[in-house]
Design an enzyme around this catalytic site. Structure first.
Site: not given
Length: 240
Positions: A7, A9, A57, A150, A155
């Site tokens: 994942d 961000e 986030h 997040h 995640d």
């Protein structure tokens, strides 16, 4: 089979202008988490974190100011990815951002043929149902209480659990490793390939024990199951 659940961000939603600021990845081996993880925060250079992205986030510009740039972490990321299948939720988002970052440092894009998108999997499996990561964690009773915002690594860990459920739950982890070649890992996580033994080990049963076993089997009659696995001479003796 090695898979990487990952994942990212970012500073915002525009992959052409916004930047990756966090990458997290976890390793699966035959659909089982190995405990190996890779995680880093990345400086976006002069790009500022959008307030909307910060609300998601919680990664601030001040926090990122001393973090390495993407060029400094790309080799470690690609080493961890290796040639594994890459699994992401709404993978097109993460892939656009990572490929844009790779292009900025003169590296080729990630092969889209390696990508598994769990968002598309969930939409096929549960048509019309919510398919966000949160919704899928709720559906599969995956604990999210330790996650308040997040984050790329947390995640990824949650998504690993969701992915295992999407492909059939814990039963999917019961697939057997090929009998021709097993893979194990050393203390540093490197793969150790163990080839099958070329010469079988000598039996630990003594000749006297084998003779007494054959004599016992001969008393069981010609239909005894043991006759199918005993050496031919024992089978002939029982038949006679």
């Amino acid at each position: 089979m090695r898979e990487i659940v990952f994942d990212t961000e970012t500073t915002g939603l525009d992959f052409a202008e916004d930047r990756v600021i966090e990458i997290g990845a976890v390793e699966l081996w035959n659909h089982i988490p190995t405990g190996r993880e890779w995680h880093c925060f990345v400086s976006p250079g002069s790009r500022r974190v959008d307030p909307g992205a910060f609300d998601v986030h919680g990664i601030s510009n001040d926090f990122l100011k001393d973090k390495p740039g993407f060029a400094a972490v790309v080799e470690a990321m690609l080493d961890f990815f290796g040639d594994a299948t890459l699994i992401a939720h709404n993978a097109s988002f993460d892939m656009r951002f990572l490929n844009a970052e790779l292009a900025r440092v003169g590296r080729p894009p990630l092969d889209p043929g390696r990508i598994v998108d769990t968002l598309q999997m969930a939409r096929r499996k549960f048509p019309m149902a919510p398919a966000t990561l949160d919704a899928l964690c709720s559906r599969f009773s995956i604990d999210t209480t330790k996650r308040d915002k997040h984050g790329a690594l947390v995640d990824s860990l949650l998504l690993a659990g969701v992915y295992i459920e999407l492909i059939g739950g814990r039963q999917a982890a019961l697939g057997l490793v090929s009998s021709h070649q097993e893979e194990q890992r050393d203390a540093d996580g490197a793969v150790i390939r163990i080839q099958p033994r070329q010469v079988p080990l000598p039996p630990r049963v003594t000749a006297d024990e084998a003779a007494r076993h054959r004599a016992f089997v001969e008393t069981l009659g010609s239909e005894a199951l043991w006759l199918s696995i005993l050496p031919a001479e024992a089978t002939l003796a029982a038949a006679g």
